[in-house]
Enzyme design. Sequence first.
Site, mmCIF file in Angstrom:
data_model
loop_
_atom_site.group_PDB
_atom_site.id
_atom_site.type_symbol
_atom_site.label_atom_id
_atom_site.label_comp_id
_atom_site.label_asym_id
_atom_site.label_seq_id
_atom_site.Cartn_x
_atom_site.Cartn_y
_atom_site.Cartn_z
ATOM 1 N N CYS A 1 8.136 44.455 -7.400
ATOM 2 C CA CYS A 1 9.148 45.113 -6.568
ATOM 3 C C CYS A 1 10.539 44.859 -7.141
ATOM 4 O O CYS A 1 11.099 43.764 -6.985
ATOM 5 C CB CYS A 1 9.057 44.587 -5.135
ATOM 6 S SG CYS A 1 10.320 45.299 -4.057
ATOM 7 N N CYS B 1 13.339 44.187 -4.583
ATOM 8 C CA CYS B 1 13.251 42.865 -3.945
ATOM 9 C C CYS B 1 13.726 41.766 -4.897
ATOM 10 O O CYS B 1 14.397 40.827 -4.471
ATOM 11 C CB CYS B 1 11.810 42.516 -3.553
ATOM 12 S SG CYS B 1 10.874 43.843 -2.806
ATOM 13 N N ASP B 2 13.349 41.854 -6.169
ATOM 14 C CA ASP B 2 13.505 40.697 -7.058
ATOM 15 C C ASP B 2 14.444 40.916 -8.242
ATOM 16 O O ASP B 2 14.771 39.949 -8.943
ATOM 17 C CB ASP B 2 12.127 40.277 -7.607
ATOM 18 C CG ASP B 2 11.203 39.822 -6.481
ATOM 19 O OD1 ASP B 2 11.715 39.257 -5.494
ATOM 20 O OD2 ASP B 2 9.989 40.042 -6.583
#
Length: 306
Positions: A132, A135-136
């Site tokens: 992701c 997200c990261d």
Amino acid sequence: MQDYDIVIVGGGPGGLAAGLYASRANRKVVSIEKLMPGGQIANTEWVEDYPGFELIGGAELARKMEDHAKKFGLEIVNDNVTEIYTEGKYRIVKGDFDSYRAKAVIVATGGQPRKLGVPGEHELAGRGVSYCAICDGAFFKGVPIAVVGGGDSAVEEGIFLTKYGSRVYIIHRRDELRAAKIIQERAVKNEKLEFVWNSVVERVNGTTKIESLSLKNLKTGDKSILEVGAVFPFIGFVPNSNIFREAIRKDSMGYIITNENMETSIKGIWAIGDVRKQLVKQVTNAVGDGTTAAVAADKYIEAWGD
Ligand code: NAP
């Protein structure tokens, strides 16, 4: 045990559209979602191909869909569905926290990222291996990043990751991308992106975090080391279709086969969106599928009897 007319398993765009239509038809409906509603678009920076919205943040579109469905009475609960089975005329949806009895079930479970399946991938998950970007990605500011794959996801997410990475390498097993032309054109213009063609990852190297990838060129057989601080595999999708006690018709890849009304081979169960076998996986498809399934389920309940 909670009783509903329609239980929708999954709260992505398909599930929310089905929820909107079914609630608007005055049915008692719940959408069961493991995490946050919105599905994959909630983790997509921008959506530019949903009619009526030239450019909208994925999370914002997801929120709008959720609010809209709730306005018509859709209930949303957080639970992890582990099994769906038939009990007499009813379908039972079993979760970790509760069980839900329904006259009709709409399965909108989508899927999960396909794994590379190479040494180091599992061991370094969360320590440089991520599925992701939104997200990261921010954890890897100023370091070289690798993306694997040649489809829409790999190229779009690769472009997104150039916000953070000192350089972003897109490693693809062929010398031609599968991604849509408009996305490819953007990638080619991005000076921080570099393609590594005809190559596969053989190993993710590192102890406490990723240090490099071992690559193999499939044309020449040459092996090489690419130093990166993170790798984001975007090599496709595995449908979440293993929650049925009874046999359900699927294709060889695990996608659920439906008829044109989204009905599965089990009476009273519909399947929509990315978990269903179909040509394209777009938000628009999922929403269309959800609409059809909700109307079909409503008609099915109308003929329910006593
Ligand atoms: P995809 O289209 O199935 O592409 C997967 C890519 O990974 C392909 O390039 C494939 O290579 C490669 N691949 C598969 N297995 C591999 C392996 N074991 N090792 C190395 N490479 C491997 O998947 P996706 O990009 O996740 O997209 C899924 C669906 O969502 C598609 O229908 C896509 O159109 C849609 N989507 C749309 C948008 C958008 O419209 N904005 C954004 C994201 C996703 P080959 O090309 O050689 O097969």
